[in-house]
Enzyme design. Structure first.
Site, short mmCIF file in Angstrom:
data_model
loop_
_atom_site.label_atom_id
_atom_site.label_comp_id
_atom_site.label_asym_id
_atom_site.label_seq_id
_atom_site.Cartn_x
_atom_site.Cartn_y
_atom_site.Cartn_z
CE LYS A 14 10.11 -13.88 -16.26
NZ LYS A 14 9.07 -14.77 -16.45
CD GLU B 6 8.58 -12.87 -20.17
OE1 GLU B 6 7.48 -12.47 -20.58
OE2 GLU B 6 8.71 -13.46 -19.10
NE ARG C 215 3.94 1.44 -3.55
CZ ARG C 215 4.57 1.59 -2.39
NH1 ARG C 215 5.63 2.35 -2.34
NH2 ARG C 215 4.18 1.00 -1.31
CG HIS D 238 14.86 -38.55 -26.98
ND1 HIS D 238 14.93 -39.85 -27.45
CD2 HIS D 238 14.93 -38.64 -25.64
CE1 HIS D 238 15.01 -40.68 -26.44
NE2 HIS D 238 15.00 -39.98 -25.32
CD1 TRP E 130 -1.60 -5.69 -2.87
CD2 TRP E 130 -1.88 -4.69 -4.82
NE1 TRP E 130 -1.45 -6.64 -3.84
CE2 TRP E 130 -1.60 -6.05 -5.05
CE3 TRP E 130 -2.09 -3.87 -5.92
CZ2 TRP E 130 -1.53 -6.61 -6.33
CZ3 TRP E 130 -2.01 -4.41 -7.21
CH2 TRP E 130 -1.74 -5.76 -7.40
CB CYS F 44 -0.87 0.00 1.25
SG CYS F 44 -1.89 -1.47 1.38
CE LYS G 15 2.94 -8.22 -14.33
NZ LYS G 15 4.06 -9.19 -14.27
CG ASN H 216 2.65 -1.17 2.98
OD1 ASN H 216 1.98 -2.08 2.48
ND2 ASN H 216 3.89 -0.91 2.61
N GLY H 217 1.07 -3.51 5.12
CA GLY H 217 1.61 -4.75 5.69
C GLY H 217 0.47 -5.70 6.04
CD GLU I 257 9.25 -18.31 -15.41
OE1 GLU I 257 8.40 -18.81 -16.20
OE2 GLU I 257 9.28 -17.10 -15.15
C1 AGP Z 1 5.40 -13.95 -17.53
O1 AGP Z 1 6.74 -13.47 -17.46
C2 AGP Z 1 4.67 -13.48 -18.75
N1 AGP Z 1 4.61 -12.06 -18.72
C3 AGP Z 1 3.36 -14.17 -19.06
O2 AGP Z 1 3.71 -15.45 -19.52
C4 AGP Z 1 2.36 -14.37 -17.90
O3 AGP Z 1 2.88 -15.26 -16.97
C5 AGP Z 1 1.07 -14.97 -18.49
O4 AGP Z 1 0.53 -14.03 -19.39
C6 AGP Z 1 0.05 -15.33 -17.43
O5 AGP Z 1 -0.35 -14.18 -16.74
P1 AGP Z 1 -1.20 -14.35 -15.38
O6 AGP Z 1 -0.30 -15.04 -14.39
O7 AGP Z 1 -1.54 -12.94 -14.97
O8 AGP Z 1 -2.41 -15.17 -15.70
#
Ligand code: AGP
Length: 607
Positions: free
Chosen positions: A484, A487, A27, A503, A74, A2, A602, A98-99, A480
């Site tokens: 990372k 992307e 934020r 394989h 938040w 928050c 996002k 906040n917390g 993952e």
């Molecule tokens: C993660 O680094 C990506 N930005 C993307 O794959 C994300 O994880 C995916 O769009 C799912 O989003 P969500 O967790 O908000 O459902």
């Protein structure tokens, strides 16, 4: 996370409070409010939604006065609503926070038993009641009342308190959540973040753990919780406003990588029951006997968390688990029904594919549990149960702290289920819970070693492709790590099950291809080491992520990053951190837009 701001001086407080809260909007928040003192009483004006809603309300309900506190919320405990917005006022006491108050349920019950009535679902309101009660019980001033009230509270917090009975004083206290005091001429400020007050002053005092600060127009007095006065020299902030938003980090993603120990600690708060070697799911009662199968549905990074979840739940609860991409599940006419628990994992809680997947599951009679980072977002509202991560707002598009807190949330769920299916003994649960509460420190140790990943990023960052390899629950971490990197740096990267390399992907191996291998201590260690040998026999460059104390791995790899050991089921929470840092520094070296990579959003709320 928050946003907090307080002002005491000779100017009208409201414009300063609103201006500071606006600086904290980045934020993320779901409601906002102010409490401003004038002529004997403080007036609380607050509402759900954006600051614009609050400003509109303030035109109808002006809050005049030269001392006040303001807050952007938040939500963690209690849905976003006007009643749950801060400040909370009880009698003469206004509080912003906040917390997370860990023992909020017990305190609420204790206060209700002694006749207190609550107007909200929040843990914060409890503290307003506690301070008001101390004044009634004879505390000589606001500082003393806050000090006594703090003795009853456990958890993470930054509180700011104002009293109609002492209008020349703001009192604030800090434990784990950030708190800073801004110094002016005949006026002073408190805030959760330098950003909120940088437009007013660059002269600040950072408040430390376990400290309480009494702020008047002329003085700032810092004491510890026992009342011992602490001296602290002010600092002059040289950051720009943009730098201040990132806490001095170059990007939000790097800030959020470093926030993970706190995010994990907050996600554990109130859920680890060490007395009974058990886990509390915020009051969720799952009929474990009813569910014959668990199906995870998710996208992207949340899908990788779900894949790790399969290992955790099958290992600890012995319930069969499947994991499905939400975008596949929803169109597959899935065979799912009342005996299934579908777990939707979504940081934003707004991903359309995941939302449609759980609609399909509900249509077919399954129960749905949502794991999300945003309280009352669309997916938790659709689900039968919601279990939240407490990572705070994640601004960087590439998910980091949301991912590790998802893994912690799933680990908590797995222990809870295992204790109820009988698959997990008290003794084993005790070990796992002990390891869980040690994670924040172990994560801190890893991110404190970020410089090594910066060096490795320079060494490998010019490659045209990367291969990430892992076995068992490290295979999702390989996926993952590859996600990372690609992307945010736009370099192609593939995650692969190490056992699958022979394989096909082995054809890729040559001296130009960095191969990042997850090889922590565990049952697959020898097999992975043989994979490393296959890579190096073909001049591939190996970067191994291994366990501290492993003195052999160096002879099998070109570079080694060591992470602390932990329970096998929790290792992915640690091994992912070097991969996040590696991808960050490679991307930063390339100069890409790390926080807002091209083509990405996002929250993917479209097909
Ligand atoms: C993660 O680094 C990506 N930005 C993307 O794959 C994300 O994880 C995916 O769009 C799912 O989003 P969500 O967790 O908000 O459902």
């Amino acid at each position: 996370m928050c946003g907090i701001i307080g002002y005491i001086g000779s100017r009208q407080a409201t414009p300063i409070l609103i201006g500071g809260l606006r600086k904290l909007e980045y934020r993320g928040y779901d409601s906002a409010g102010v409490s401003v003192y004038s002529e004997g009483t403080s007036r609380v004006v607050r509402c759900r939604g954006k600051l614009a809603n609050l400003e509109e309300k303030l035109t109808r309900e002006p809050a005049a006065g030269t001392i006040g506190i303001g807050h952007t919320r938040w939500a963690t405990h209690g849905r976003p609503s006007d009643e749950n917005s801060h400040p909370h006022k009880v009698g003469p006491i206004s509080v912003i926070h906040n917390g997370i108050i860990e023992n909020h349920l017990a305190l609420r019950q204790e206060l209700q038993a002694s006749g207190s009535h609550f107007a909200s679902e929040t843990d914060t309101e409890i503290f307003a009641h506690l301070v008001a009660a101390q004044l009634v019980q004879g505390a000589e001033n606001l500082t003393a009342a806050v000090r006594r009230a703090l003795q009853k509270v456990r958890g993470s917090y930054a509180f700011v308190v104002m009293s109609d009975k002492e209008p020349g004083t703001l009192v604030a206290a800090k434990n784990s959540s950030p708190l800073v005091v801004g110094l002016g001429e005949g006026e002073n400020y408190v805030a959760s973040d330098v950003t909120a007050i940088l437009a007013e002053t660059r002269k600040v005092i950072f408040i430390d753990e376990g400290e309480l600060v009494t702020v008047t127009r002329e003085a700032v007095v810092i004491t510890d919780f026992e009342g011992k006065v602490k001296q602290r020299e002010p600092k002059i902030i040289t950051w720009s406003a943009v730098q201040a938003e990132k806490g001095g980090f170059k990007h939000f993603m790097l800030k959020e990588i470093h926030e993970q120990p706190r995010a994990v600690a907050d996600t554990l708060v109130g859920r680890v029951d060490l007395e009974n070697d058990d886990v509390l799911l915020d009051g969720i009662e799952l009929d474990v006997k009813k569910f014959k199968r668990i199906i995870f549905v998710a996208c992207g990074t949340s899908y990788h968390a779900s894949m790790v979840g399969e290992f955790m739940i099958e290992a600890l609860a012995r319930i069969p688990v499947e994991v499905d991409l939400a975008s596949e599940f929803r169109y597959r006419d899935p065979i799912v029904g009342p005996g299934d628990l579908v777990i939707a994992v979504s940081q934003s809680g707004e991903t359309l594919d995941t939302m449609e997947a759980i609609r399909e599951a509900k249509r077919k009679g399954a129960s749905v549990l949502a794991i999300s980072n945003v309280v009352e977002s669309s997916i938790p509202r659709l689900a039968d149960y919601s279990f939240y991560t407490h990572a705070g707002p994640e601004i960087g598009v590439a998910s980091t702290k949301a991912f590790t807190t998802q893994l912690v949330a799933i680990a908590l769920l797995a222990v809870h289920l295992g204790r109820r299916t009988g698959a997990l003994s008290k003794e084993r649960a005790r070990v796992l819970l002990s390891e869980l509460v040690q994670l924040p420190q172990k994560m801190t140790d890893i991110v404190d070693g970020a410089a090594q990943l910066q060096v490795l990023a320079r060494r490998y960052g010019k490659a045209h492709g990367f291969l990430f390899l892992g076995r068992s629950s490290q295979y999702p971490i390989a996926l993952e790590g590859a996600l990372k990197l690609k992307e945010i740096s736009y370099i192609h990267a593939e995650g692969y099950a190490a056992g699958e390399m022979k394989h096909g992907p082995i054809a890729l191996i040559d001296e130009h291809l960095p191969v990042v291998v997850l090889v922590p201590k565990g049952p697959h260690y020898e097999k992975i080491v043989s994979n490393l040998a296959e890579v190096r026999a073909r001049q591939g460059k190996v970067l191994a992520i291994a366990t501290k104390g492993d003195n052999d791995i160096g002879s099998h790899a070109d570079d080694v990053v060591l992470v602390p050991d932990t329970a096998l089921e929790l290792q992915p929470i640690l091994t992912v951190l070097p991969l996040q840092l590696l991808s960050y520094y490679v991307a930063d070296g390339k100069g890409t837009d790390v926080d807002q990579p091209r083509n990405l959003a996002k929250s993917v709320t479209v097909e």
